[in-house]
Motif scaffolding. Structure first.
Motif, short mmCIF file in Angstrom:
data_model
loop_
_atom_site.label_atom_id
_atom_site.label_comp_id
_atom_site.label_asym_id
_atom_site.label_seq_id
_atom_site.Cartn_x
_atom_site.Cartn_y
_atom_site.Cartn_z
N LEU A 177 0.83 -1.21 0.00
CA LEU A 177 0.00 0.00 0.00
C LEU A 177 0.87 1.26 0.00
N GLU B 253 4.24 1.55 -0.78
CA GLU B 253 5.01 1.69 -2.03
C GLU B 253 4.08 1.90 -3.22
N GLY B 254 2.83 1.43 -3.09
CA GLY B 254 1.87 1.57 -4.19
C GLY B 254 1.57 3.03 -4.53
N VAL B 255 1.92 3.96 -3.64
CA VAL B 255 1.72 5.38 -3.98
C VAL B 255 2.53 5.76 -5.22
N ILE B 256 3.55 4.98 -5.51
CA ILE B 256 4.31 5.17 -6.76
C ILE B 256 3.37 5.10 -7.96
N LEU C 37 5.05 1.64 -15.41
CA LEU C 37 5.82 2.81 -15.01
C LEU C 37 6.88 3.20 -16.02
N GLY D 280 -4.58 1.66 -5.54
CA GLY D 280 -3.13 1.53 -5.34
C GLY D 280 -2.76 0.24 -4.62
N LEU D 281 -3.59 -0.17 -3.66
CA LEU D 281 -3.34 -1.43 -2.95
C LEU D 281 -3.39 -2.60 -3.93
N GLY E 9 -0.68 -2.31 -6.38
CA GLY E 9 0.58 -2.42 -5.63
C GLY E 9 1.09 -3.85 -5.53
N LEU F 183 4.31 -4.64 -6.96
CA LEU F 183 5.54 -4.40 -6.20
C LEU F 183 5.82 -5.51 -5.19
#
Lengths: 236, 236
Positions: free
Chosen positions: A181, A183-186, B130, B180-181, B184, B187
């Motif tokens: 969550l 790091e997901g702000v990326i 990204l 985002g979660l 995410g 990641l």
């Protein structure tokens, strides 16, 4: 892959010594100017498409001078990546060693500061985490720091009241998700720089506690204590 | 940037027609073989470092034959990216139009299926989101589908009971965080393929409801209903 291709010194360049005169990007010290230039070029044009020559030019340095600070492109990328996790790891260690606050407050503080770091800079450096090149041994230090940071998240999460009722395997998944969550702000970040970063940092820290199973009244107290804790640690 | 550099037809290649004989990667149809080859090369060596020639070779096709299916490297990337969001958008539309289930159950179902899609394939295609190259106009269709998918998340989130007590600006941030979660997991994913994907998908769906402020008893019921709903929609 050679990162020094095309690195032959230009006429009159003094190899291994910084250039004494000439503009450096944005008035920064030369090393920081190289990092700022590389951050811009890597995130705007791609890591693979960026040459050390282009970085040096953007930083206002001769290429030979740049090699005084960095051994090559990988070295610059490694420094940028470590800069996205090292400050958060330092904070995490201070928070883990600060047991006078609740685990909830410390986790909240870590989340808010980490999001602010990831979203606060002029470029979305987190986008570089997923480069296939970053799997290489050269980036082991970055991976180690990131793994330690994740361990700190797990440790604080495990110390929350809500975690007591959660089986170990499920807790491991929750730690993954809380870290994901944050790091997901990326992936959420919309602009360089993102003006909504402070609001997003608070919302993400609240969200991390909800994700951890922390009830709303405990969350509200933890957010207040966590914000005060960050102020204290910064003043200290 | 030209993606057709080096695309001169090899001797005896029949430009614009698929190669009738010869091995295609993993027994796939030629177009799927090109996508599978590109997915592997883009995520393993990087988009910039991968040539159309290398993709064709990996797919067991002549380069000229590959151009029968794709106009160039960007076209292949666009198809891969759209494949990571289109199935989830189709599901999201079906869920939004399925008001007999609670919003919580439908949100849970969307999250579980979306994570399974993002983590289920042999390569972490989300890592390509990204790439700076993806900001280009050529990828507008991908961005549009992804934005529609995010709107569906927002719509389902706004229809949950917990959302009624949340101010609009805060709800917008929560929708960002839920999305985002889920994304995410890109990641978090550790291996290609990730054997823990099904457990992660359930944990992420539970987590999305916690993040939305849904209380535990409601969450448990929504998870059961959401899983049944996915079975129904797949059988239908």
């Amino acid at each position: 892959m050679s990162t020094t291709a095309g690195a032959a010194p230009a006429p009159r360049a003094r190899v291994g010594r910084p250039r004494a005169q000439g503009p450096v990007a944005d008035g920064l010290a030369p090393r920081d100017g190289v990092l700022a230039a590389a951050a811009e070029l890597f995130t705007r044009h791609g890591y693979g498409a960026t040459t050390t020559r282009a970085i040096a030019e953007r930083a206002g340095l001769r290429q030979a001078s740049m090699y005084h600070y960095f051994a090559g492109k990988e070295d610059i990328l490694a420094a940028l990546l470590e800069g996205t996790v090292r400050p958060s790891l330092d904070l995490a260690r201070a928070l883990v060693a600060h047991p006078s606050a609740t685990a909830e407050a410390r986790l909240w503080a870590l989340c808010r500061a980490d999001v602010a770091l990831l979203c606060g800079g002029p470029h979305n450096l987190g986008a570089l985490y997923l480069l296939p090149e970053v799997a290489a041994e050269r980036f082991a230090a970055f991976h180690r720091v990131r793994a330690e940071l994740k361990s700190s998240y797990r440790e604080l999460l495990a110390a929350t009241d809500a975690a007591a009722a959660v089986p170990a395997a499920e807790l491991e998944l929750r730690a993954d998700l809380v870290f994901g969550l944050i790091e997901g702000v990326i992936l959420i970040r919309r602009q360089d720089p993102d003006p909504s970063a402070p609001a997003l940092a608070v919302a993400a820290a609240d969200g991390a506690l909800r994700l951890s199973g922390t009830p709303e009244p405990v969350l509200a107290a933890a957010a207040a204590q966590g914000a005060a804790l960050l102020d204290t640690l910064r003043a200290g």
